[in-house]
Design an enzyme around this catalytic site. Structure first.
Site, PDB file in Angstrom:
ATOM      1  N   ARG A 148       0.621  -1.362  -0.012  1.00 49.65           N
ATOM      2  CA  ARG A 148      -0.543   0.302   0.276  1.00 49.65           C
ATOM      3  C   ARG A 148       0.939   1.046  -0.146  1.00 49.65           C
ATOM      4  NH1 ARG A 148      -5.589  -1.757   1.690  1.00 49.65           N
ATOM      5  NH2 ARG A 148      -6.478   0.436   1.836  1.00 49.65           N
ATOM      6  N   TYR A 151       0.316   3.857  -2.826  1.00 50.95           N
ATOM      7  CA  TYR A 151      -0.131   4.821  -2.852  1.00 50.95           C
ATOM      8  C   TYR A 151      -0.215   6.169  -1.608  1.00 50.95           C
ATOM      9  CZ  TYR A 151      -4.983   7.451  -3.253  1.00 50.95           C
ATOM     10  OH  TYR A 151      -5.950   7.732  -2.902  1.00 50.95           O
ATOM     11  N   ASP A 152       0.408   5.425  -0.195  1.00 50.09           N
ATOM     12  CA  ASP A 152      -0.314   6.018   1.126  1.00 50.09           C
ATOM     13  C   ASP A 152       1.284   7.503   0.492  1.00 50.09           C
ATOM     14  OD1 ASP A 152      -1.582   3.583   1.356  1.00 50.09           O
ATOM     15  OD2 ASP A 152      -0.471   3.224   3.240  1.00 50.09           O
ATOM     16  N   GLU A 153       2.494   6.792   0.505  1.00 44.74           N
ATOM     17  CA  GLU A 153       4.053   7.684   0.158  1.00 44.74           C
ATOM     18  C   GLU A 153       3.369   8.726  -1.005  1.00 44.74           C
ATOM     19  OE1 GLU A 153       5.354   8.096   3.224  1.00 44.74           O
ATOM     20  OE2 GLU A 153       5.691   6.123   3.941  1.00 44.74           O
ATOM     21  N   PHE A 197     -18.710  -6.049  -3.866  1.00 41.33           N
ATOM     22  CA  PHE A 197     -19.340  -6.744  -2.862  1.00 41.33           C
ATOM     23  C   PHE A 197     -21.400  -7.127  -3.929  1.00 41.33           C
ATOM     24  CE2 PHE A 197     -17.869  -5.758   1.498  1.00 41.33           C
ATOM     25  CZ  PHE A 197     -16.599  -7.358   1.183  1.00 41.33           C
ATOM     26  N   GLY A 213     -13.056 -10.348   8.245  1.00 37.62           N
ATOM     27  CA  GLY A 213     -14.167  -8.931   7.879  1.00 37.62           C
ATOM     28  C   GLY A 213     -14.535  -8.050   9.428  1.00 37.62           C
ATOM     29  N   ASP A 277      -3.547  -3.599   6.034  1.00 33.84           N
ATOM     30  CA  ASP A 277      -4.793  -3.753   5.440  1.00 33.84           C
ATOM     31  C   ASP A 277      -5.208  -3.019   6.738  1.00 33.84           C
ATOM     32  OD1 ASP A 277      -7.339  -4.870   3.339  1.00 33.84           O
ATOM     33  OD2 ASP A 277      -7.724  -4.238   5.256  1.00 33.84           O
TER      34      ASP A 277
HETATM   35  N1  UDP Z   1     -12.274  -6.143   0.928  1.00 34.51           N
HETATM   36  C1  UDP Z   1     -13.225  -7.406   1.514  1.00 34.51           C
HETATM   37  N2  UDP Z   1     -13.650  -7.712   0.413  1.00 34.51           N
HETATM   38  C2  UDP Z   1     -13.384  -7.300  -0.984  1.00 34.51           C
HETATM   39  C3  UDP Z   1     -12.609  -6.225  -0.894  1.00 34.51           C
HETATM   40  C4  UDP Z   1     -12.410  -5.419  -0.212  1.00 34.51           C
HETATM   41  O1  UDP Z   1     -13.140  -7.388   1.929  1.00 34.51           O
HETATM   42  O2  UDP Z   1     -13.666  -8.399  -2.319  1.00 34.51           O
HETATM   43  C5  UDP Z   1     -12.003  -5.142   1.587  1.00 34.51           C
HETATM   44  C6  UDP Z   1     -10.516  -5.113   1.934  1.00 34.51           C
HETATM   45  O3  UDP Z   1      -9.209  -5.765   2.832  1.00 34.51           O
HETATM   46  C7  UDP Z   1     -10.124  -3.713   3.311  1.00 34.51           C
HETATM   47  C8  UDP Z   1     -12.251  -3.640   3.618  1.00 34.51           C
HETATM   48  O4  UDP Z   1     -12.600  -4.190   2.616  1.00 34.51           O
HETATM   49  O5  UDP Z   1     -10.538  -4.443   5.017  1.00 34.51           O
HETATM   50  C9  UDP Z   1     -11.597  -1.953   2.242  1.00 34.51           C
HETATM   51  O6  UDP Z   1     -11.645  -2.364   0.885  1.00 34.51           O
HETATM   52  P1  UDP Z   1     -11.668  -1.037  -0.194  1.00 34.51           P
HETATM   53  O7  UDP Z   1     -10.462  -1.927  -1.277  1.00 34.51           O
HETATM   54  O8  UDP Z   1     -12.631  -1.181  -0.384  1.00 34.51           O
HETATM   55  O9  UDP Z   1     -10.497  -0.005   0.188  1.00 34.51           O
HETATM   56  P2  UDP Z   1      -9.680   0.486   0.967  1.00 34.51           P
HETATM   57  O10 UDP Z   1     -10.484   0.860   2.547  1.00 34.51           O
HETATM   58  O11 UDP Z   1      -9.188  -0.221   2.130  1.00 34.51           O
HETATM   59  O12 UDP Z   1      -8.789   1.962   0.803  1.00 34.51           O
END
Ligand code: UDP
Length: 322
Positions: A148, A151-153, A197, A213, A277
């Site tokens: 990550r 993007y963060d940096e 989702f 989750g 994450d």
């Molecule tokens: N996530 C998930 N299933 C997916 C896609 C993402 O459980 O199919 C999780 C991901 O690991 C994170 C959260 O949902 O904890 C939000 O992910 P997203 O990719 O939307 O953006 P983020 O907030 O991490 O930048």
């Protein structure tokens, strides 16, 4: 500068999810809108109906290159960047380049034109936060060499560059730290939780929750975000400002909610949690309340309902080859 004096505005990344919503808002506010976008993750479908608007123009252009705009410019909204975690592994160099070189070019143009530059930063500046909610004063917990980190940096560098142009060159700047945002015109396959989702639930596929989750996000409907950005653009507040919802929800709850909303028979399955994450994420919006009188108004349920309608249509269009 009063908000109404933004007559001519450049939006970098204007064909993206948030960028295209901003363009619509700016046109409603009677601004002339110029978009530069290389369509790496943006999509012409997002701005298709704007192309005939007399005050709208689009240029297919990579903003890491020298930027030239003919005539005056009152504001630059610098929104160009891939932003989905799925892109962090697919487009790491592009992300670093647009955050660094692209921001440098956008600031150079702002300096040349005497324009106000509003830079799209991110809650990712806080990394995997050790305090919650996160105020702007929290300096973050970022792994610079993790997946990550690109993007963060890049965004942290972009904030540093933006403030350097402000302090050293007197450029008029604003910085918005955007938290998780959702709504119509998210790309079906962008890999983020909400598009995944909906797509999975509507197709009857397994819904993939990463890890157990329990990690949380605060999800903000895009119209609320755009309102906050518009207010920030017109405000006097220079330093970084969080814009995001207080509606914190675990990813498992979110997956269950979306499966229910779609009336789907999909199973929820668990997949490996990606490295670094963030476990929690929620903005402290004291500053936005104080300086912009802003907070999110659209409930998560209402926003998800509207987004459901969008994904039903987008999937139909995709499946019919439109
Ligand atoms: N996530 C998930 N299933 C997916 C896609 C993402 O459980 O199919 C999780 C991901 O690991 C994170 C959260 O949902 O904890 C939000 O992910 P997203 O990719 O939307 O953006 P983020 O907030 O991490 O930048």
């Amino acid at each position: 500068m009063a908000a109404r004096s933004f007559k001519r505005v450049l939006v970098t990344g204007g064909a993206g999810f948030i960028g295209s919503h901003l363009c619509r808002r700016l046109l409603e506010e009677d601004c002339e809108v110029l978009v530069f976008d290389n369509l790496l993750t943006g999509n012409m479908a997002n701005i298709a109906e704007l192309l005939g608007h007399p005050k709208f123009s689009f240029r297919h252009y990579d903003v890491t290159n020298y930027l030239y705009v003919d005539g005056p410019l009152d504001a630059i909204l610098h929104f160009a960047s891939p932003a989905s975690p799925a892109d962090f592994e697919r487009l790491p160099i592009e992300i670093l380049k647009v955050g660094s070189l692209g921001t440098h070019k956008a600031l150079g143009l702002a300096k040349e034109k005497g324009a106000r530059l509003l830079m799209a930063s991110t809650s990712e500046c806080y990394g995997d936060p050790q305090v919650s909610p996160q105020p702007e004063t929290y300096l973050g917990n970022v792994n610079p060499v993790g997946i990550r980190g690109v993007y963060d940096e890049a965004k942290r560098f972009a904030e540093a560059m933006t403030m350097a142009y402000h302090r050293h060159h007197g450029v008029d700047v604003r910085i918005v730290r955007i938290f998780n945002t959702f709504g119509p015109r998210m790309q079906i396959d962008d890999g983020r939780a909400i598009p995944n989702f909906f797509t999975q639930a509507l197709r009857g596929d397994d819904v993939t929750v990463y890890g157990d989750g329990s990690q949380t996000r605060s999800i903000c409907y895009v119209d609320d975000l755009v309102e906050g950005i518009w207010r920030l653009l017109g405000s006097d507040y220079i330093g970084p400002m969080n814009i995001g919802s207080q509606a914190e929800i675990s990813m498992l709850q979110l997956a269950e909610k979306i499966v229910g909303l779609c009336g789907s028979q999909s199973r929820i399955v668990h997949k490996e949690l990606p490295a670094d994450d963030p476990k929690v994420r929620r903005p402290d919006i004291t500053l936005a309340r104080k300086h912009l009188d802003w907070e999110a108004k659209v409930s998560a349920d209402e926003g998800l309902q509207r987004t459901h309608e969008y994904f039903v249509g987008a999937l139909k269009a995709r499946e019919s080859g439109a």
